[in-house]
Design a protein around this motif. Structure first.
Motif, PDB file in Angstrom:
ATOM      1  N   GLU A   8     -32.231 -45.429  69.703  1.00 29.50           N
ATOM      2  CA  GLU A   8     -32.229 -46.614  68.971  1.00 29.50           C
ATOM      3  C   GLU A   8     -30.745 -46.755  68.079  1.00 29.50           C
ATOM      4  O   GLU A   8     -30.385 -47.897  68.101  1.00 29.50           O
ATOM      5  CB  GLU A   8     -33.344 -46.810  67.938  1.00 29.50           C
ATOM      6  CG  GLU A   8     -34.643 -46.518  68.330  1.00 29.50           C
ATOM      7  CD  GLU A   8     -35.803 -46.183  67.564  1.00 29.50           C
ATOM      8  OE1 GLU A   8     -35.495 -45.856  66.401  1.00 29.50           O
ATOM      9  OE2 GLU A   8     -37.127 -46.345  67.938  1.00 29.50           O
ATOM     10  N   THR A   9     -30.242 -45.654  67.625  1.00 32.25           N
ATOM     11  CA  THR A   9     -29.071 -45.761  67.136  1.00 32.25           C
ATOM     12  C   THR A   9     -28.037 -46.335  68.060  1.00 32.25           C
ATOM     13  O   THR A   9     -26.961 -46.971  67.729  1.00 32.25           O
ATOM     14  CB  THR A   9     -28.699 -44.708  66.182  1.00 32.25           C
ATOM     15  OG1 THR A   9     -29.606 -44.284  65.336  1.00 32.25           O
ATOM     16  CG2 THR A   9     -27.150 -44.697  65.549  1.00 32.25           C
ATOM     17  N   GLN A  11     -28.202 -47.925  70.702  1.00 30.97           N
ATOM     18  CA  GLN A  11     -28.330 -49.629  70.892  1.00 30.97           C
ATOM     19  C   GLN A  11     -27.943 -50.186  69.718  1.00 30.97           C
ATOM     20  O   GLN A  11     -27.149 -51.347  69.721  1.00 30.97           O
ATOM     21  CB  GLN A  11     -29.934 -49.974  71.262  1.00 30.97           C
ATOM     22  CG  GLN A  11     -30.401 -49.138  72.521  1.00 30.97           C
ATOM     23  CD  GLN A  11     -31.692 -49.262  72.484  1.00 30.97           C
ATOM     24  OE1 GLN A  11     -32.454 -48.708  71.961  1.00 30.97           O
ATOM     25  NE2 GLN A  11     -32.274 -50.138  73.534  1.00 30.97           N
ATOM     26  N   ARG A  12     -28.137 -49.871  68.349  1.00 32.76           N
ATOM     27  CA  ARG A  12     -27.747 -50.570  67.388  1.00 32.76           C
ATOM     28  C   ARG A  12     -26.223 -50.678  67.149  1.00 32.76           C
ATOM     29  O   ARG A  12     -25.784 -51.482  66.633  1.00 32.76           O
ATOM     30  CB  ARG A  12     -28.420 -49.827  65.895  1.00 32.76           C
ATOM     31  CG  ARG A  12     -28.222 -50.779  64.752  1.00 32.76           C
ATOM     32  CD  ARG A  12     -28.995 -50.160  63.614  1.00 32.76           C
ATOM     33  NE  ARG A  12     -28.825 -51.099  62.348  1.00 32.76           N
ATOM     34  CZ  ARG A  12     -28.915 -50.571  61.013  1.00 32.76           C
ATOM     35  NH1 ARG A  12     -28.975 -49.374  60.835  1.00 32.76           N
ATOM     36  NH2 ARG A  12     -28.962 -51.497  60.182  1.00 32.76           N
ATOM     37  N   ASP A  64     -27.727 -55.608  60.383  1.00 32.09           N
ATOM     38  CA  ASP A  64     -27.267 -55.684  61.858  1.00 32.09           C
ATOM     39  C   ASP A  64     -25.914 -56.531  62.026  1.00 32.09           C
ATOM     40  O   ASP A  64     -25.081 -56.088  62.570  1.00 32.09           O
ATOM     41  CB  ASP A  64     -28.270 -56.306  62.772  1.00 32.09           C
ATOM     42  CG  ASP A  64     -29.379 -55.353  63.136  1.00 32.09           C
ATOM     43  OD1 ASP A  64     -29.702 -54.264  62.872  1.00 32.09           O
ATOM     44  OD2 ASP A  64     -30.592 -55.831  63.649  1.00 32.09           O
ATOM     45  N   LYS A 113     -36.058 -40.423  69.665  1.00 27.62           N
ATOM     46  CA  LYS A 113     -35.863 -41.893  69.758  1.00 27.62           C
ATOM     47  C   LYS A 113     -34.918 -42.295  69.011  1.00 27.62           C
ATOM     48  O   LYS A 113     -34.228 -43.430  69.172  1.00 27.62           O
ATOM     49  CB  LYS A 113     -37.066 -42.645  69.742  1.00 27.62           C
ATOM     50  CG  LYS A 113     -38.126 -42.489  71.007  1.00 27.62           C
ATOM     51  CD  LYS A 113     -39.291 -43.453  70.908  1.00 27.62           C
ATOM     52  CE  LYS A 113     -38.814 -44.761  70.831  1.00 27.62           C
ATOM     53  NZ  LYS A 113     -40.202 -45.567  71.045  1.00 27.62           N
ATOM     54  N   LYS A 114     -34.799 -41.648  67.722  1.00 25.39           N
ATOM     55  CA  LYS A 114     -33.982 -42.233  66.722  1.00 25.39           C
ATOM     56  C   LYS A 114     -32.309 -42.376  67.172  1.00 25.39           C
ATOM     57  O   LYS A 114     -31.619 -43.325  66.885  1.00 25.39           O
ATOM     58  CB  LYS A 114     -33.989 -41.730  65.252  1.00 25.39           C
ATOM     59  CG  LYS A 114     -33.805 -40.049  65.461  1.00 25.39           C
ATOM     60  CD  LYS A 114     -33.554 -39.433  64.188  1.00 25.39           C
ATOM     61  CE  LYS A 114     -33.066 -37.954  64.029  1.00 25.39           C
ATOM     62  NZ  LYS A 114     -33.160 -37.350  62.853  1.00 25.39           N
ATOM     63  N   TYR A 151     -29.709 -38.227  72.377  1.00 21.79           N
ATOM     64  CA  TYR A 151     -31.137 -38.613  72.650  1.00 21.79           C
ATOM     65  C   TYR A 151     -31.443 -37.669  73.938  1.00 21.79           C
ATOM     66  O   TYR A 151     -32.507 -37.037  73.935  1.00 21.79           O
ATOM     67  CB  TYR A 151     -31.252 -40.065  73.042  1.00 21.79           C
ATOM     68  CG  TYR A 151     -32.521 -40.381  73.551  1.00 21.79           C
ATOM     69  CD1 TYR A 151     -33.810 -40.163  72.960  1.00 21.79           C
ATOM     70  CD2 TYR A 151     -32.561 -40.555  75.072  1.00 21.79           C
ATOM     71  CE1 TYR A 151     -35.140 -40.422  73.799  1.00 21.79           C
ATOM     72  CE2 TYR A 151     -33.829 -40.955  75.637  1.00 21.79           C
ATOM     73  CZ  TYR A 151     -35.000 -40.629  75.093  1.00 21.79           C
ATOM     74  OH  TYR A 151     -36.121 -41.185  75.796  1.00 21.79           O
ATOM     75  N   THR A 171     -32.664 -46.574  79.359  1.00 26.04           N
ATOM     76  CA  THR A 171     -33.801 -47.453  78.940  1.00 26.04           C
ATOM     77  C   THR A 171     -34.346 -48.407  80.193  1.00 26.04           C
ATOM     78  O   THR A 171     -35.338 -48.982  80.046  1.00 26.04           O
ATOM     79  CB  THR A 171     -33.207 -48.594  77.899  1.00 26.04           C
ATOM     80  OG1 THR A 171     -32.119 -49.188  78.589  1.00 26.04           O
ATOM     81  CG2 THR A 171     -32.828 -47.719  76.638  1.00 26.04           C
TER      82      THR A 171
END
Length: 763
Positions: free
Chosen positions: A236-237, A239-240, A204, A232-233, A226, A279
């Motif tokens: 999640e990406t 957000q990352r 991160d 979901k991946k 998404y 989210t």
């Protein structure tokens, strides 16, 4: 709650304060057709510009990187000096949206061709990747291995690679969403999966290190993936890869924007807002709202734009904006409108539309030449300066890419809808076809030249569809008539007036209102103000002399209006008691006002000319004192500029890119006085152009004291001949070359002093 009645033709009017975000939706561009007025003209002009571009030239960087033979040479300008391929992504978006808005088959043909060619490049690469970034395979492999050395705009000495590839992500998304190209969706998914694999080994902390470099709204496009796939991946990406250095202060409601590159930040916030809607994270949504509020209320000028030399200036000091020929950047407003639209649909607050409308009319509409075509990069507010327009064969700036898109989507928010009815948001001549309801709405208006609009309805059968008319913040004496009969209007501006009725074909709603002209001061509380009538910003043509580079050549900085700077102390000023300024205006026609020897008109009408948009307001005594002081300051500043052959402002994005910045282990920032800087623990270098070999000295300014034992300076690989080094200034003898490469090295591995500016001058 909306009041209803059993009486078929009784109409109730009230203000709707909010609608659930999940219910407010925009119409597809296919559903709204422009029918006349300046926006339709701008759409038509943009259509011609789009067709003037060659898809094979735009595809050339992608074919080069994939190892495929060229069908045409790539374009020059920014498409050949490191940002190769970024216009191609914008072009996909422009084709898709213009096709949706107009239905012109040539646009779909070009779109399908480009997507197929990109798919071929992706297949050739074999791993899902497709891009035009120079030496892309080598670059991305370094990132994959964790070899990361980034600054604000350079990542491993590559010019904003994530920003570049984000344009392709967005273009492929738009090709699918607006034009239904299924192959684009597949290429997009392949590209997204490649990127997830690329960053999988990174921590991160390393991801955040990568995100120091401008990366556009790449978090938004993964949120879109998404939405398209429900996997979901991708969320999640998204957000990352959201930049915490910007997000965290916004979560705490802290304004840390001063000195930041403006258009680097805005797309990130669009991503924060989209992720929040997916989210349910209220904190991220609040952060996006805080950013929007901060930028629009304290950092924007009258026409909606923001920034000077591409960076956020202090909200308490707009002097640099007033002086610079590099005023607000069009890309910023392009993205602020995208953020405003997202927040409006999320919150259903018409307050977002007040800013959206102001910026649409006064910045976006004015940023394209209405006859010859061409897009504007900087819009100076410096009195008596002007703008430069792009040309299809010479200009490949970022504001060309966003400009191609700007004029395709004017129909996106004229109307919106929700389960509780139809919303009329903007007064623009158009036709809405709402097939779900069997309803057609024709809006006829000459606004802003006439303060009235008429809505004519056509329905397959009579039905009750609540109709909401926006009551703008700027509107006075707001009236609504249904089939010629006045209706009572209850409520205040900055809301909606709701008509709850069973409608039938032929029904007409007439909306009338008044506007007033007022002075709107800069947010810093200074005495500079612009005249605004309703939502329309007024300005005056002042001269058509010395419009150097009005239509840009292919030079690296062709987007900058480099004609002579007229002294600010010579600009027209409003002198007298404060209460008399507005009264000086004399109406002489449709949005025309006489101001002594000047004629004010809508700013979006002014082209091919110097102009004055902001006016200083002064008492007679203050005017004389100010005139003397400004005259001296202007004389000194203009004299120094006259001696300058070339200069680079260290730490500022465009000047550094323009001067071939390279460096390792370098940091940049700005001090409390808003001065930018760069230092290094290894080296930094710049290339200055010595036109006609006129420059004889290099003058280097620092923010710290120069210490020769810590720094080595070379000019064209030779030790610099230092003429003087007193405190924070270094003077170096020039070597007479046409190009001077200045390299600054740290001798001990410790950080060098902070370098502020390198100026090549003739003495």
């Amino acid at each position: 709650m909306m009041l209803k009645t059993k009486a078929l033709h009784t109409v109730f009017l009230l203000l709707v304060s909010s609608v659930s975000w999940a219910q407010m939706q925009s119409f597809a561009l296919q559903d709204v057709k422009l029918t006349g007025g300046p926006f339709k003209n701008a759409q038509d002009v943009d259509f011609r510009y789009i067709l003037a571009l060659d898809p094979d030239k735009l595809l050339a960087p992608y074919r080069i990187d994939a190892g495929l033979p060229l069908k045409a040479p790539r374009y020059g300008n920014w498409e050949s000096v490191g940002l190769d391929g970024h216009i191609g992504g914008h072009y996909l978006s422009a084709l898709a949206m213009m096709y949706a808005a107009t239905g012109q088959p040539e646009l779909k043909k070009r779109l399908d061709y480009m997507v197929a060619e990109l798919a071929r490049c992706q297949t050739q690469n074999g791993n899902g990747y497709v891009g035009g970034i120079p030496q892309g395979k080598v670059f991305w492999e370094r990132i994959h291995k964790g070899d990361i050395d980034g600054s604000n705009f350079g990542l491993n000495n590559t010019w904003v690679p994530l920003y570049n590839i984000h344009k392709l992500f967005a273009g492929l998304r738009d090709a699918y969403q607006y034009a239904g190209n299924a192959q684009a969706k597949q290429v997009l998914i392949g590209l997204g999966d490649w990127f997830i694999d690329l960053i999988k080994p990174l921590s991160d902390e390393q991801i955040q290190q990568v995100l120091r470099t401008e990366h556009g709204g790449i978090n938004e496009t993964f949120a879109d993936l998404y939405i398209l796939t429900n996997e979901k991946k991708y969320l999640e990406t998204a957000q990352r890869i959201s930049h915490r250095a910007l997000l965290n202060p916004l979560l705490e409601k802290q304004d840390k924007l001063t000195g930041l590159h403006a258009n680097t930040q805005i797309p990130k916030v669009i991503g924060f807002e989209k992720i929040a809607t997916l989210t349910g994270d209220a904190g991220w949504s609040d952060a996006a709202q805080f950013f929007w509020q901060t930028v629009t209320q304290t950092r924007s000028v009258a026409f909606g734009g923001n920034s000077v030399r591409e960076h956020f200036n202090p909200p308490t000091d707009f002097r640099a904006v007033l002086k610079s020929n590099q005023g607000p950047e069009t890309c910023n407003s392009y993205n602020m409108l995208r953020l405003s639209k997202a927040l409006f649909l999320d919150k259903a607050d018409p307050g977002y539309l007040d800013f959206y409308e102001r910026t649409l009319y006064n910045h976006i509409l004015s940023s394209q030449h209405p006859e010859k075509g061409g897009f504007v990069y900087f819009t100076p507010i410096r009195p008596n300066h002007y703008r430069v327009y792009s040309q299809p064969e010479t200009s490949m700036w970022c504001c060309v890419g966003s400009g191609l898109e700007n004029h395709t989507k004017y129909g996106e928010l004229i109307y919106s809808h929700a389960p509780n009815g139809l919303f009329v948001n903007l007064f623009i001549p158009s036709v809405l076809r709402w097939s779900e309801k069997g309803m057609q709405v024709t809006q006829t208006t000459d606004f802003p030249y006439k303060n009235e609009t008429e809505l004519t309805l056509k329905l397959t059968k009579p039905q009750a569809v609540p109709l909401h008319i926006r009551y703008p913040k700027w509107a006075g004496r707001f009236e609504v008539l249904v089939n010629g009969k006045p209706q009572p209007v209850v409520g205040n501006p900055s809301g909606y007036v709701a008509l709850d009725r069973t409608w039938k074909t032929g029904d007409k709603i007439t909306v009338r209102f008044a506007t007033s002209t007022h002075l709107e001061y800069l947010p810093d509380g200074s005495n500079w103000a612009a005249f605004v009538d309703g939502p329309i910003v007024l300005a005056a043509k002042t001269s058509t002399e010395d419009l150097k580079g009005l239509f840009a050549d292919d030079s690296r900085m062709g987007h900058e209006a480099k004609g002579r700077l007229y002294p600010i102390d010579k600009a027209y000023a409003l002198v007298g008691d404060a209460g008399t300024y507005d009264a000086r205006l004399k109406p002489v026609g449709k949005l025309r006002f006489r101001l002594d020897s000047l004629m004010l008109q809508p700013f979006y009408e002014i082209h091919d000319a110097r102009y004055q948009l902001y006016f200083q307001t002064l008492t007679p005594a203050a005017f004389e004192e100010q005139k003397t002081r400004l005259k001296q300051q202007e004389a000194e500043a203009l004299a120094r500029e006259a001696k300058t052959v070339d200069k680079v402002n260290c730490g500022e994005q465009q000047p550094e890119v323009d001067h071939q910045y390279k460096g390792e282990k370098s940091d940049s920032g700005f001090d409390e006085d808003g001065r930018f800087w760069r230092n290094t623990r290894s080296f930094i270098s710049y290339q200055l152009q010595n036109k006609n070999r006129l420059g004889s000295q290099l003058q280097i300014s620092l923010l710290d004291t120069y210490k020769p034992d810590r720094v080595s300076i070379l000019v064209n690989e030779q030790p610099a001949d230092i003429l003087s080094s007193e405190g924070k200034e270094i003077v170096i003898r020039g070597d007479g070359s046409e190009v001077m490469n200045v390299r600054i090295e740290a001798k001990t591995g410790a950080p060098t002093p902070r370098f502020h500016q390198i100026r090549l001058v003739r003495e």
